[in-house]
Motif scaffolding. Structure first.
Motif, PDB file in Angstrom:
ATOM      1  N   LEU A   7      -7.376  -2.974  -3.013  1.00 58.46           N
ATOM      2  CA  LEU A   7      -6.400  -3.734  -2.154  1.00 58.46           C
ATOM      3  C   LEU A   7      -7.075  -4.702  -1.179  1.00 58.46           C
ATOM      4  N   ALA A  16      -0.718  -9.913  -2.752  1.00 56.85           N
ATOM      5  CA  ALA A  16      -1.388 -10.375  -3.962  1.00 56.85           C
ATOM      6  C   ALA A  16      -0.949 -11.802  -4.245  1.00 56.85           C
ATOM      7  N   GLU A  54      -6.731   0.877  -0.601  1.00 58.00           N
ATOM      8  CA  GLU A  54      -6.917  -0.559  -0.776  1.00 58.00           C
ATOM      9  C   GLU A  54      -7.541  -0.873  -2.137  1.00 58.00           C
ATOM     10  N   ASP A  58      -5.678  -3.159  -5.130  1.00 51.86           N
ATOM     11  CA  ASP A  58      -6.326  -4.330  -5.730  1.00 51.86           C
ATOM     12  C   ASP A  58      -6.371  -4.199  -7.248  1.00 51.86           C
ATOM     13  N   GLU A  62      -4.533  -6.501  -9.980  1.00 53.88           N
ATOM     14  CA  GLU A  62      -5.320  -7.217 -10.973  1.00 53.88           C
ATOM     15  C   GLU A  62      -4.799  -6.961 -12.379  1.00 53.88           C
ATOM     16  N   LYS A 300     -16.902  -2.470  -4.376  1.00 48.08           N
ATOM     17  CA  LYS A 300     -16.084  -3.161  -3.372  1.00 48.08           C
ATOM     18  C   LYS A 300     -16.674  -3.059  -1.969  1.00 48.08           C
TER      19      LYS A 300
END
Length: 384
Positions: A7, A16, A54, A58, A62, A300
């Protein structure tokens, strides 16, 4: 639908982008509230948990989002403060969210979740472990983690069977629902196994001087086989350091409140020794979900997951996204029903099926040792 993870929030809202554009217009996001103590005594648990969430958001986005729409977190820092938590919950349910999640402690869940219950919005606690939470709150309350009964039984069994403890002294933070429950279940199991609870001492959240408790512990003859400390992270490292600085090498045992780097960094490598605690299982687990999570988290954030609360945050938002997809709707009531129907969800911290009463998933429990400030998985305990 199986989701993986990621995220980007830090206190407000994360959206997003263009992957969801249809004929030039972005799809309306599906909003989920994340309530976490990003500052204060629980931040070493809640911070990693939010980062795990998070990560999963993400990854979900995606891969196309949920129902073809981006997932968006609305993040509130509840600051390890019950009143701030209650206010954040009121703001959250007024923020057009379809679900809420977060909090690693029972007391703070109880400051937030009843507001979601009253609003008819499901709430998944990522890390709180009191097995009575869904009963206390109602049908909109779900747990991503095991119950305190299981983790207390796990460390009691390991203490008795493997460490061969027979006489244990108990310290309890008497200000927290979680710590009181952890102690109660530990005492129940340890005595059931044939062990003796010599005595019990108390302190309060925020205490920093444990010299009085240490003096009473030192006075016990013969020396106990171990001291069980039921505490949250801000107290965990301090109690270890002060016990060791007093010259006591007594083994220290606990639950997942010790699953924090503070247990290593506050005492330091010379003092962070002979500590064992029970916590959520993911390390030393060879399921593909586990290594995929660890690799993605490190990619990340440039470091491995800090503790097991990071995958719990990942799992909590994954359960919600999975329920939205299963419901085929962003209606909170439909999401609640889909959560209740969850079976065999492949969470990082263990498969989640809401087959027990009160929506408490039966999950394995890891036993972690700390020697020279290094953490090692020693055993995995499984509920009967």
């Amino acid at each position: 639908m199986r989701f993986r993870s990621l995220l980007m929030a830090a206190g407000a809202v994360a959206l997003a982008g263009g992957a969801f554009a249809t004929q030039g217009e972005a799809q309306e996001p599906i909003r989920v509230a994340a309530l976490y103590s990003l500052t204060g005594g629980l931040s070493s648990l809640d911070g990693p948990s939010l980062k795990g969430a998070e990560l999963h958001v993400d990854q979900i986005n995606e891969e196309g989002g949920v129902l073809g729409r981006p997932l968006e977190l609305v993040v509130f820092d509840t600051r390890t403060d019950q009143q701030v938590t209650a206010t954040a919950a009121q703001e959250a349910v007024s923020s057009d969210v379809v679900a809420g999640f977060g909090q690693s402690d029972t007391t703070f869940v109880m400051a937030a979740a009843p507001t979601f219950q009253d609003a008819g919005i499901p709430f998944v606690t990522s890390g709180a472990t009191h097995p009575m939470l869904p009963t206390w709150v109602g049908e909109n309350m779900f747990m991503a983690a095991f119950g305190d009964d299981d983790q207390s039984y796990a460390i009691a069994d390991y203490s008795y069977d493997t460490l061969e403890h027979r006489r244990v002294y108990v310290w309890t933070d008497n200000s927290m629902d979680f710590t009181r429950a952890l102690t109660a279940f530990f005492k129940e199991r340890f005595e059931e196994r044939g062990g003796e609870i010599i005595d019990e001492d108390f302190f309060m959240m925020g205490d920093t001087d444990f010299s009085a408790q240490i003096a009473r512990l030192e006075a016990v003859e013969p020396t106990p086989d171990a001291v069980f400390i039921s505490a949250i992270p801000s107290e965990a490292g301090l109690t270890i350091r002060q016990i060791r600085e007093a010259g006591l090498d007594i083994p220290i045992i606990s639950g997942d409140g010790f699953d924090s780097q503070l247990v290593a960094t506050v005492p330091g490598p010379e003092l962070a020794n002979d500590v064992w605690f029970s916590t959520h299982t993911y390390l030393a687990d060879d399921r593909p979900e586990v290594q995929e999570f660890i690799d993605a988290y490190e990619a990340k954030f440039d470091h491995p997951p800090e503790n097991s609360f990071a995958p719990l945050g990942y799992d909590a938002i994954g359960l919600i996204a999975n329920a939205i997809e299963a419901a085929g709707s962003d209606d909170p009531a439909a999401i609640r029903d889909a959560l209740e129907a969850t079976r065999d969800y492949p969470a990082v911290t263990g498969t989640v099926s809401y087959t027990r009463e009160n929506m408490v998933p039966p999950k394995p429990v890891s036993i972690i040792s700390v020697q020279n400030a290094e953490f090692k998985v020693e055993d995995i305990w499984r509920p009967e």
